[in-house]
Scaffold this motif. Structure first.
Motif: not given
Length: 756
Positions: A397-419
């Protein structure tokens, strides 16, 4: 003297000749704390446990009876906003031992687990005109001194005008800056201007403040618009650029809202962070995010979004997914990867000429033995996945931080699943219980560094073990982002409560033998499930328990093109593919076709897609342009195969026109080059309801009663709809543009059916 030397040499020789030190009786019980990643709960004890002991441990979740005083818990639960969530990071210390929510350790791995963190000096430096910042500085001092988990020998509150700026260069105390920002001349100007000059003076070393550990909280008024907390933002950024270690994200408190409440949340979070001694360690994190300063892009090869440079190693394996605009600096590395790949292919052709062993025999012509279950992740696979940022859990098994998570933490937008569905990326965990896959797609993000197979022939880990390990590692990676410039304190805190799980990281999650148990555990913890399958296991789809949303990758519309794009391992892949779509139509829940458009490969098969849609009757169809991930020798894709957003729109319009009016384009996320086609069942009174009512979904699942996809839908916001000027970007977020990229205008593109 010679006798003395000889005795020393004799003793030294004995030390070298002795094997690994054998533990003293009972010592293994005390020092045997090890978990999924070599830390955490005790390991290898079950082999010596009696049946009664094993039963006790199974009930308590601990490795040893509590009476023994050495009980390392496997998991723990805490109440968050009235919802119980298995939250490892909230219940384990960084040293791997379990800790209860009361602060008392339940693991005897470390005798000093209850000792408070000791801090020699802490300075609270404020800047104020009306006295608000001074009052809040005093309140923070009281909180720190009242915390019995932290012992600070000297807490000093001082005005920024009383602080000698030059002392900052040798400052070893932890400094907390509580700064009021006004659009008039004020007491903060001198310090701000001095720090600005220090930051941009070429004679000053980039690590001039490497001895400093700090946190900044700004007090301002949003009525000032762009000047809201601008001084606090700049000071936080400049300190990090000069080598100081940020120990907690920037706080921004608005006088136009509940400023006192916002400050209390920030200060409580900061004080809690002081309880972790590892958070106070000096870290070079800030140097990895040089590109965050829009006005000072010193490094042309740095990624948007603050990610480190992309490196392709000698095997052609990339550290991160490459954004389209960053491919220029990859040319030399891509060329080297091509040359290396050519050498590997030549070696492979030569190896095929080697003699094979006899049928029915093992190596050495011995009778063939039954295969033994082995680890899925070999040392080489582990090395490649770890280099790409994965945290491997257990054996598969594995886990990884998505670049959109980093973006959201900085208030720079969410991934397409948000829209499309209302997911906030900083509350989402991307993981997989199976790194293995039955396809070798040409657009694989991981360049096929993960294992492949058609049957499960590996060891099997427990679902709870995987979930605990995934959450623990996810939270650890979130915590490492606290020093990234621009991370919002409130989102940093929110990120420690996972609300969604994207089972689409890599591999084939549905391949895992206990996938139903794993999904059930997610729902028990009020974590939504978004499961993606490559449509090669129809029986698994038929047996699948209800998930929040079930995806099937539909990458081609004909047998030949599917073989060319997905490169499946099954010989009957097409029959399996069609059977999966038919099983999808029987699920009665939210189902999605995920279509990845690759110019020159699958964009001219619209009639074929129409037939597949009629067969599977999905609730939604996600259409996305392929992301070019760089050359790896695994495929022949180039940038010419990547469609523009206008091309994706044109494809969707052609597709919808042939679906007999049952589907329409509902939402889009232009930043991801992605559109959502939805069935008209989700359009009520002229308004789209593609979002998900997550509390309602959990209520339905736990009720045990049957339900449909229409029972837990929610209204889609206007900004997410196709045709809106926001193009799927949440207006409450701050759009970040790289230097000189804001005015890019997409070209007019010919018909999508043109061959690249």
């Amino acid at each position: 003297m010679s006798n003395f030397i000889n005795s020393l040499l004799y003793g030294f020789t004995n030390i070298l000749s002795v094997g690994p030190e054998q533990p003293i009786e009972g010592q293994a019980e005390q020092e045997g704390c090890s978990g999924s990643n070599g830390e955490g709960c005790c390991k290898n004890r079950e082999s010596t446990a009696t049946a009664e002991q094993s039963a006790t441990r199974a009930k308590s979740g601990c490795c040893q009876e509590e009476s023994a005083g050495d009980a390392c818990c496997s998991s723990s639960s805490v109440a968050l906003d009235g919802i119980t969530a298995t939250t490892i990071s909230a219940t384990k210390r960084e040293d791997g031992c379990c800790q209860s929510t009361t602060g008392k350790s339940s693991c005897a791995c470390e005798s000093a687990s209850n000792e408070p963190v000791i801090i020699e000096n802490l300075k609270i430096i404020f800047s104020t005109l009306t006295g608000t910042a001074k009052t809040m500085a005093k309140e923070m001092q009281d909180k720190i001194e009242a915390n019995d988990r932290v012992t600070v020998h000297n807490v000093k509150v001082m005005d920024v005008t009383e602080y000698d700026n030059d002392n900052l260069l040798q400052e070893t105390a932890i400094c907390v800056f509580i700064l009021s920002t006004y659009n008039v001349e004020g007491p903060l100007d001198w310090f701000s201007n001095w720090l600005h000059d220090l930051r941009y003076d070429f004679r000053v070393d980039r690590d001039a403040l490497k001895k400093l550990r700090y946190a900044v909280c700004g007090l301002g008024d949003s009525a000032y618009g762009d000047e809201f907390n601008v001084a606090a933002n700049n000071i936080d950024k400049w300190l990090g650029r000069l080598g100081a270690t940020r120990i907690y994200p920037l706080g921004e408190c608005d006088k136009n809202a509940d400023q006192k409440g916002q400050f209390d949340v920030w200060s409580n979070g900061f004080v809690s962070e002081l309880e972790d001694k590892h958070s106070l360690e000096f870290s070079p994190t800030n140097f990895a995010f040089q590109s965050d300063d829009e006005d000072d892009q010193e490094s042309a090869g740095e990624e948007e979004g603050g990610q480190p440079d992309i490196n392709i190693d000698e095997n052609g394996s990339g550290d991160e997914m490459v954004d389209l605009e960053d491919m220029g600096n990859m040319a030399s590395k891509i060329k080297a990867a091509k040359a290396k790949r050519a050498e590997e292919e030549e070696d492979f052709e030569i190896s095929k000429a080697k003699a094979k062993r006899l049928i029915g025999t093992d190596v050495g012509n011995k009778p063939k033995t039954a295969p033994q279950a082995r680890e899925m992740v070999s040392p080489m696979i582990l090395k490649n996945l770890t280099k790409q940022g994965y945290k491997v859990i257990g054996s598969h098994s594995g886990v990884k931080i998505c670049r959109w998570t980093k973006s959201a933490l900085r208030g720079r937008g969410f991934c397409y699943k948000h829209a499309f569905y209302g997911i906030q990326s900083h509350l989402c965990m991307e993981t997989t219980p199976s790194l293995a896959c039955a396809n070798k797609c040409v657009f694989c993000w991981r360049h096929h560094t993960n294992p492949v197979g058609t049957t499960w022939r590996w060891k099997v880990d427990d679902p709870q073990f995987i979930l605990d390990g995934a959450m623990e590692n996810h939270y650890k990676m979130i915590k490492q982002l606290k020093g990234v410039p621009g991370v919002k304190a409130e989102r940093f805190q929110e990120a420690f409560t996972i609300r969604h799980c994207a089972l689409s990281l890599v591999g084939e999650p549905i391949f895992y033998p206990h996938i139903n148990e794993f999904v059930t555990k997610l729902h028990e913890n009020n974590i939504s499930s978004f499961l993606v399958t490559n449509a090669q296991f129809p029986d698994k789809i038929a047996e699948m328990v209800p998930v929040t949303q079930l995806y099937v990758s539909v990458d081609a519309a004909t047998k030949d093109s599917l073989k060319k794009i997905d490169r499946p391992l099954f010989r009957d892949f097409w029959e399996r593919f069609l059977n999966c779509l038919e099983q999808l139509s029987l699920k009665g829940q939210r189902t999605v076709y995920r279509m990845t458009l690759v110019k020159g490969h699958n964009t001219a098969e619209i009639d074929g897609y129409v037939e597949l849609i009629r067969r599977g009757k999905p609730s939604f169809i996600e259409v996305k342009g392929v992301t070019y991930c760089g050359y790896s020798g695994a495929s022949d894709l180039t940038m010419a195969n990547v469609p523009f957003h206008v091309e994706v729109i044109d494809f969707c319009r052609q597709l919808v026109a042939k679906l007999d009016g049952d589907y329409e384009i509902s939402a889009e996320h232009a930043h991801s080059c992605s559109l959502l086609i939805a069935h008209k069942d989700f359009k009520i009174n002229g308004e789209w309801y593609t979002h998900i009512d997550y509390p309602k979904f959990f209520e339905l699942v736990k009720s045990g009663k049957s339900f449909t996809s229409l029972d837990y839908m929610a209204k889609t916001p206007d900004w997410a709809l196709h045709g809106h000027e926001a193009a799927g970007f949440d207006p409450n977020e701050t759009r970040h543009y790289r230097k000189n990229r804001k005015t890019v205008v997409p070209p007019t593109i010919p018909d999508m059916t043109t061959t690249a």
